[in-house]
Design a protein around this motif. Structure first.
Motif, PDB file in Angstrom:
ATOM      1  N   ARG A  57      -4.151  14.384  -0.740  1.00  0.00           N
ATOM      2  CA  ARG A  57      -3.597  15.314  -1.379  1.00  0.00           C
ATOM      3  C   ARG A  57      -3.602  15.381  -2.745  1.00  0.00           C
ATOM      4  NH1 ARG A  57      -0.121  14.575   2.960  1.00  0.00           N
ATOM      5  NH2 ARG A  57       1.413  13.670   1.461  1.00  0.00           N
ATOM      6  N   LEU A  58      -3.267  14.512  -3.355  1.00  0.00           N
ATOM      7  CA  LEU A  58      -3.091  14.036  -4.704  1.00  0.00           C
ATOM      8  C   LEU A  58      -4.313  14.471  -5.779  1.00  0.00           C
ATOM      9  CD1 LEU A  58      -1.712  12.946  -7.267  1.00  0.00           C
ATOM     10  CD2 LEU A  58      -2.683  10.694  -6.711  1.00  0.00           C
ATOM     11  N   GLN A  59      -5.657  13.893  -5.145  1.00  0.00           N
ATOM     12  CA  GLN A  59      -6.757  14.240  -5.849  1.00  0.00           C
ATOM     13  C   GLN A  59      -7.001  15.772  -5.714  1.00  0.00           C
ATOM     14  OE1 GLN A  59     -10.271  12.335  -4.483  1.00  0.00           O
ATOM     15  NE2 GLN A  59     -10.051  12.807  -2.627  1.00  0.00           N
ATOM     16  N   MET A  60      -6.576  16.357  -4.771  1.00  0.00           N
ATOM     17  CA  MET A  60      -6.743  17.828  -4.548  1.00  0.00           C
ATOM     18  C   MET A  60      -5.741  18.682  -5.468  1.00  0.00           C
ATOM     19  SD  MET A  60      -9.589  17.938  -2.838  1.00  0.00           S
ATOM     20  CE  MET A  60      -9.476  19.464  -2.508  1.00  0.00           C
ATOM     21  N   GLY A  93       2.002  -6.664  14.718  1.00  0.00           N
ATOM     22  CA  GLY A  93       2.609  -6.568  16.069  1.00  0.00           C
ATOM     23  C   GLY A  93       3.203  -5.386  16.355  1.00  0.00           C
ATOM     24  N   VAL A  94       3.563  -4.281  15.405  1.00  0.00           N
ATOM     25  CA  VAL A  94       4.006  -3.292  15.765  1.00  0.00           C
ATOM     26  C   VAL A  94       3.285  -2.104  15.397  1.00  0.00           C
ATOM     27  CG1 VAL A  94       6.706  -4.219  15.335  1.00  0.00           C
ATOM     28  CG2 VAL A  94       5.308  -3.182  13.349  1.00  0.00           C
ATOM     29  N   TYR A  95       3.698  -0.999  15.870  1.00  0.00           N
ATOM     30  CA  TYR A  95       2.516   0.148  15.643  1.00  0.00           C
ATOM     31  C   TYR A  95       2.838   0.844  14.320  1.00  0.00           C
ATOM     32  CZ  TYR A  95       7.073   2.997  16.817  1.00  0.00           C
ATOM     33  OH  TYR A  95       8.223   3.379  16.857  1.00  0.00           O
ATOM     34  N   ARG A  96       3.818   0.604  13.317  1.00  0.00           N
ATOM     35  CA  ARG A  96       3.833   1.103  12.389  1.00  0.00           C
ATOM     36  C   ARG A  96       2.777   1.277  11.322  1.00  0.00           C
ATOM     37  NH1 ARG A  96       4.551  -2.007   8.545  1.00  0.00           N
ATOM     38  NH2 ARG A  96       6.259  -2.651   7.215  1.00  0.00           N
ATOM     39  N   HIS A  97       1.865   0.136  11.290  1.00  0.00           N
ATOM     40  CA  HIS A  97       0.724   0.089  10.391  1.00  0.00           C
ATOM     41  C   HIS A  97      -0.093   1.500  10.579  1.00  0.00           C
ATOM     42  CE1 HIS A  97      -1.459  -0.909  14.024  1.00  0.00           C
ATOM     43  NE2 HIS A  97      -2.499  -0.862  13.179  1.00  0.00           N
ATOM     44  N   ASP A 131      -1.942   6.198   7.642  1.00  0.00           N
ATOM     45  CA  ASP A 131      -2.112   7.720   7.572  1.00  0.00           C
ATOM     46  C   ASP A 131      -1.288   8.108   6.376  1.00  0.00           C
ATOM     47  OD1 ASP A 131      -2.672  10.355   8.643  1.00  0.00           O
ATOM     48  OD2 ASP A 131      -0.699  10.473   9.136  1.00  0.00           O
ATOM     49  N   ALA A 132      -0.167   7.699   5.977  1.00  0.00           N
ATOM     50  CA  ALA A 132       0.628   8.191   4.912  1.00  0.00           C
ATOM     51  C   ALA A 132      -0.044   8.030   3.643  1.00  0.00           C
ATOM     52  CB  ALA A 132       2.117   7.646   5.128  1.00  0.00           C
ATOM     53  N   VAL A 133      -0.329   6.755   3.648  1.00  0.00           N
ATOM     54  CA  VAL A 133      -1.135   6.411   2.049  1.00  0.00           C
ATOM     55  C   VAL A 133      -2.236   7.152   1.859  1.00  0.00           C
ATOM     56  CG1 VAL A 133      -2.086   4.671   1.067  1.00  0.00           C
ATOM     57  CG2 VAL A 133      -0.087   4.240   2.228  1.00  0.00           C
ATOM     58  N   SER A 160       0.920  -1.182  -0.005  1.00  0.00           N
ATOM     59  CA  SER A 160      -0.075   0.095   0.029  1.00  0.00           C
ATOM     60  C   SER A 160       0.853   1.160  -0.035  1.00  0.00           C
ATOM     61  CB  SER A 160      -1.067   0.007   1.172  1.00  0.00           C
ATOM     62  OG  SER A 160      -2.063  -1.012   1.108  1.00  0.00           O
ATOM     63  N   PHE A 161       2.028   1.135   0.652  1.00  0.00           N
ATOM     64  CA  PHE A 161       2.925   2.346   0.547  1.00  0.00           C
ATOM     65  C   PHE A 161       3.221   2.760  -0.587  1.00  0.00           C
ATOM     66  CE2 PHE A 161       6.831   4.890   1.925  1.00  0.00           C
ATOM     67  CZ  PHE A 161       6.176   5.439   2.841  1.00  0.00           C
ATOM     68  N   GLU A 162       3.383   1.805  -1.669  1.00  0.00           N
ATOM     69  CA  GLU A 162       3.735   2.459  -2.870  1.00  0.00           C
ATOM     70  C   GLU A 162       2.462   2.890  -3.843  1.00  0.00           C
ATOM     71  OE1 GLU A 162       6.608  -0.238  -1.137  1.00  0.00           O
ATOM     72  OE2 GLU A 162       4.523  -0.503  -1.506  1.00  0.00           O
TER      73      GLU A 162
END
Length: 175
Positions: free
Chosen positions: A117-120, A100-104, A109-111, A71-73
């Motif tokens: 932002r892109l669509q705007m 199992g880690v908080y980075r998800h 949020d980043a994605v 998804s990040f890509e």
């Protein structure tokens, strides 16, 4: 199981509202971007999207499918496609899970923020079916649950996509 998954909204989302097929222009093209993490689950979104979009009048040949590793890509792929000027809309599908880690949460949020932002920025609608469940355990019950859930999300994404294309076309006509 719904309590375990904290997905009670799924129970209410089985009835997909009927959307009357509009008259489709021959130039309407849609890009469908799909992340490959948990591909067997996310595939269901694409399958349901394609079926519902066709029911709504968009020919399957007018939908280009692109895969990203995760998804990040998706946002960079979406930006590249939006910049081509070829697409009336872009649909993004992915599953971001808690491993199992908080980075998800940061990835989600980043994605989503990047897609908004892109669509705007480029005035090309980006429909998100990038999901981040509160709980996902990699066993058959959860995989089955989310495969079924992505079928619903695929239909909803097609409806949102087609309605948004029509709304933007009407707004541009009125301007």
């Amino acid at each position: 199981m719904n309590q375990i998954l904290n997905q009670t909204a799924l129970e209410n989302s089985h009835s997909v509202p009927d959307v009357r097929p509009p008259t489709r222009g021959s130039g309407d093209r849609v890009a469908f971007i799909q992340a490959c993490w948990h591909k067997e689950i996310v595939d269901q979104c694409r399958i349901a999207f394609m079926e519902e979009a066709e029911r709504l009048g968009l020919q399957p040949a007018s939908i280009d499918v692109f895969e990203t590793p995760g998804s990040f890509e998706i946002p960079l792929q979406a930006k590249t496609l939006a910049g081509s000027g070829r697409y009336a809309a872009i649909v993004a599908a992915g599953l971001i899970v808690d491993g199992g880690v908080y980075r998800h949460e940061f990835v989600a949020d980043a994605v989503i923020s990047a897609l908004m932002r892109l669509q705007m920025e480029v005035c090309v609608p980006v429909i998100s079916a990038v999901l981040t469940p509160q709980r996902f355990h990699d066993h058959e019950d959860h995989r089955r649950f989310f495969r079924d859930h992505f079928l619903i999300k695929g239909r909803e994404a097609a409806q949102a996509c087609m309605r948004t294309i029509d709304n933007i076309a009407a707004a541009r006509k009125a301007a």
